[in-house]
Enzyme design. Structure first.
Site, mmCIF file in Angstrom:
data_model
loop_
_atom_site.group_PDB
_atom_site.id
_atom_site.type_symbol
_atom_site.label_atom_id
_atom_site.label_comp_id
_atom_site.label_asym_id
_atom_site.label_seq_id
_atom_site.Cartn_x
_atom_site.Cartn_y
_atom_site.Cartn_z
ATOM 1 N N SER A 179 -15.639 11.404 44.093
ATOM 2 C CA SER A 179 -16.593 11.227 43.006
ATOM 3 C C SER A 179 -17.841 12.037 43.302
ATOM 4 O O SER A 179 -18.178 12.300 44.461
ATOM 5 C CB SER A 179 -16.958 9.744 42.882
ATOM 6 O OG SER A 179 -18.143 9.573 42.151
ATOM 7 N N ASP B 13 -17.560 13.141 33.066
ATOM 8 C CA ASP B 13 -16.934 13.943 34.115
ATOM 9 C C ASP B 13 -15.911 14.986 33.666
ATOM 10 O O ASP B 13 -15.977 16.135 34.055
ATOM 11 C CB ASP B 13 -16.279 13.016 35.135
ATOM 12 C CG ASP B 13 -17.295 12.196 35.892
ATOM 13 O OD1 ASP B 13 -18.381 11.954 35.351
ATOM 14 O OD2 ASP B 13 -17.010 11.776 37.016
ATOM 15 N N LYS B 14 -14.903 14.591 32.903
ATOM 16 C CA LYS B 14 -13.845 15.537 32.547
ATOM 17 C C LYS B 14 -14.027 16.111 31.147
ATOM 18 O O LYS B 14 -13.295 17.019 30.758
ATOM 19 C CB LYS B 14 -12.472 14.856 32.647
ATOM 20 C CG LYS B 14 -12.191 14.220 33.987
ATOM 21 C CD LYS B 14 -12.365 15.197 35.133
ATOM 22 C CE LYS B 14 -12.283 14.520 36.476
ATOM 23 N NZ LYS B 14 -13.370 13.565 36.760
#
Length: 610
Positions: free
Chosen positions: A518, A123-124
């Protein structure tokens, strides 16, 4: 001719000490003139999307050195949002993006690297590395670890045969499933290494890297387990040396991240995001990446695009039984880009790291128009169906491709799931600077919704109120003081949205927050409300029982409270300070306090202002 950056530390008598240290890493006289390529890896045993990356950095390094470069690998951190979800660990997820960007900058600039291959996935990590690439503006190619295979299951009461971690969470909170069934779903939800199998944040960002022009075709959709993915890593190693030499030695233009990821490229990426119903987190990240590259790309641009780009693809969590492996079989990201191009919704003249233009790349890789056996073979790469943590561990292939653009996984504009795209920006008195909703995950029956505010001062309160039955049909669950500053860290709200679904309220309630969601979220979930409560945003003035009107078709959200009442509430709130009315049991570390001090609002990508 631009001088190799690495000459700063490899040439001249004054660099004898530095060369001595370089020699200790294995370099020889013949290396002091070659481009130094940083292999930016993100291997960790904490994250299934990264657990298979350990040896891949050295595999890329060997290709770099065979092509005439010097490869030096280092690692960044990587947080698993799914494991960090539902507790204070989630406070660290978004701030880790800045740490990753900074760490890449520190390593590359401290050692004067000339270019880099970024091996990301979850994700990041991808956005953090993209931010660093735009900041550094040296030749860069992105190659991700790839998506995991979808879980396969057969339970009578479960209306799907393919599952992911979100299905496990929803089932666990649903009393109709036995403990044995929940365990069975849990055990099968995440069967292989790779980023979670739906169109969640990780896969969304890896797809957008293709649209930005900084990743190779197939990057976003080729499975982590498939042997075809190995070719992407090998090609990245060879190509980075080629474009590095073309830039430094040939003085060729159009090869640097800021020359490739232009304003028009960001429009392409956002159009893809809207067309495929990507994670709302991509909005934060695209804004942050553009900021690092000094590209004036804003929420206003996103709003403009969302009004004309159709939804051409629906993937879990926006629909059941369609995962990244199915998108790949339908031709992957270049097939979606091809449909956008034919609809006049793409800038075909943008550059890429692999082709002279996006239009040229589409002609080669879009299976609807390309007569390219290489593309046909790539997109037939299928799941192996075997539990594994090993990359490139299988070579299964589909017998045929999904080229149906009327009723298939990817649609043409004429046969779109909706002519309104998969993401929308809403504005109103409760979100003057905007908020984001993933419309691809919203049932058509609630695109316009009016409900009663049920105010929660934290995600924990919301979870408790949903699970104990305090949230009722028709409520708008307002979760505030969870923004970049208020959290701090802007937590994801996957548990509240999942629990609303498990309680049968997924189509009967809305959720509104200055936090974020999310990529696994679906339903009427509106996040990134800006300004956030901790900045004095109107969301901090909402009271239980207030009427909130949501109108997605008209891009409007409104708190039905008079200006006079809001002014009185604001005066009272300012007198006592912008903080939760109910004290929270939340330990905020020095690192998080520093982040809160510097961060900006979600409308600006939650980047730091220094």
């Amino acid at each position: 001719m631009p001088m190799y950056r690495s000459r700063t530390s490899t040439h001249g008598r004054n660099m004898a000490g530095a060369r001595g240290l370089w020699r200790a890493t294995g370099m020889t006289d013949g290396d002091f003139g070659k481009p130094i390529i940083a292999i930016v890896n993100s291997f960790t045993q904490f994250v299934p999307g990264h657990v298979h990356l350990k040896d891949l950095g050295q595999m890329v390094a060997r290709e770099v050195e065979a092509a005439g470069g010097v490869a030096k690998e280092f690692n960044t951190i990587a947080v698993d949002d799914g494991i960090a979800m539902g507790h204070d660990g989630m406070l660290y997820s978004l701030p880790s993006r800045e740490v990753i960007a900074d760490s890449v900058e520190y390593m590359v600039n401290a050692h004067c690297a000339d270019a880099m291959v970024c091996i990301s996935n979850c994700d990041k990590i991808t956005p953090g590395m993209l931010m660093a690439a735009m900041r550094l503006n040296i030749p860069a190619i992105f190659v991700s670890g790839g998506p995991m295979e979808a879980g396969k299951i057969d339970i009578a009461d479960l209306e799907m045969t393919k599952i992911d971690l979100v299905d496990a969470m929803v089932a666990a909170a649903n009393d109709k499933f036995t403990d044995e069934q929940v365990q069975h779903i849990e055990e099968n939800a995440c069967p292989t290494c790779g980023s979670c199998s739906g169109m969640f944040t990780a896969n969304s960002m890896n797809c957008l890297a293709e649209a930005l022009g900084l990743a190779l075709p197939g990057n976003g959709s080729t499975l982590a387990t498939h042997s075809d993915r190995k070719a992407l890593f090998l090609e990245a190693g060879r190509r980075i040396v080629e474009i590095t030499k073309r830039h430094y030695e040939g003085e060729e233009k159009g090869l640097l991240p800021r020359e490739i990821a232009t304003f028009e490229a960001f429009e392409n990426a956002m159009s893809l995001d809207i067309a495929m119903g990507g994670s709302t987190n991509t909005v934060l990240h695209l804004l942050a990446i553009a900021h690092e590259g000094e590209v004036d790309f804003t929420m206003t641009d996103m709003d403009r695009l969302s009004r004309k780009v159709p939804c051409l693809c629906k993937v879990a969590p926006n629909t059941a039984n369609v995962h990244m492996e199915d998108v790949h079989r339908a031709g992957g990201i270049f097939s979606i880009l091809g449909e956008l191009s034919r609809a006049g919704l793409l800038h075909d003249d943008c550059g890429t790291v692999h082709s002279a233009s996006m239009g040229e790349a589409i002609a080669k890789w879009d299976i609807k128009v390309a007569n390219n056996p290489e593309a046909e073979s790539l997109f037939k790469a299928a799941p192996g169906g075997v539990r594994t943590t090993q990359a490139f561990s299988q070579s299964n292939r589909y017998k045929d491709l999904d080229t149906d653009r009327e009723g298939g996984v990817i649609r043409s504009k004429e046969h779109a799931f909706s002519q309104d795209g998969g993401l929308a920006v809403l504005f109103g008195n409760i979100a003057e600077d905007g908020c984001i909703v993933k419309t691809a995950g919203v049932d058509a029956s609630i695109l316009q919704f009016t409900g009663t505010a049920h105010v929660c001062e934290s995600q924990d309160d919301a979870v408790n109120n949903i699970l104990t039955g305090k949230v009722k049909e028709g409520d708008v669950v307002v979760i505030r003081y969870e923004g970049p500053r208020g959290g701090p860290g802007m937590q994801e709200m996957l548990y509240p949205t999942s629990y609303l679904k498990s309680k049968g309220l997924g189509k009967a309630c809305a959720l509104l927050t200055d936090g974020r969601f999310s990529g696994g979220t679906s339903g009427l979930s509106i996040g990134h409300v800006s300004p956030e409560a901790a900045e004095g945003g109107t969301i901090g003035l909402v009271e239980d029982g207030d009427r909130i009107e949501i109108d997605i078709p008209n891009r409007r959200i409104h708190l039905a409270v008079s200006d006079e009442v809001l002014a009185a509430r604001r005066a009272a709130q300012e007198a006592k300070g912008w903080h939760p009315a109910k004290p929270r049991k939340r330990k905020v570390s020095t690192a998080l306090k520093a982040y809160a001090k510097l961060t900006t609002s979600a409308a600006k990508g939650a980047v730091r202002q220094v």
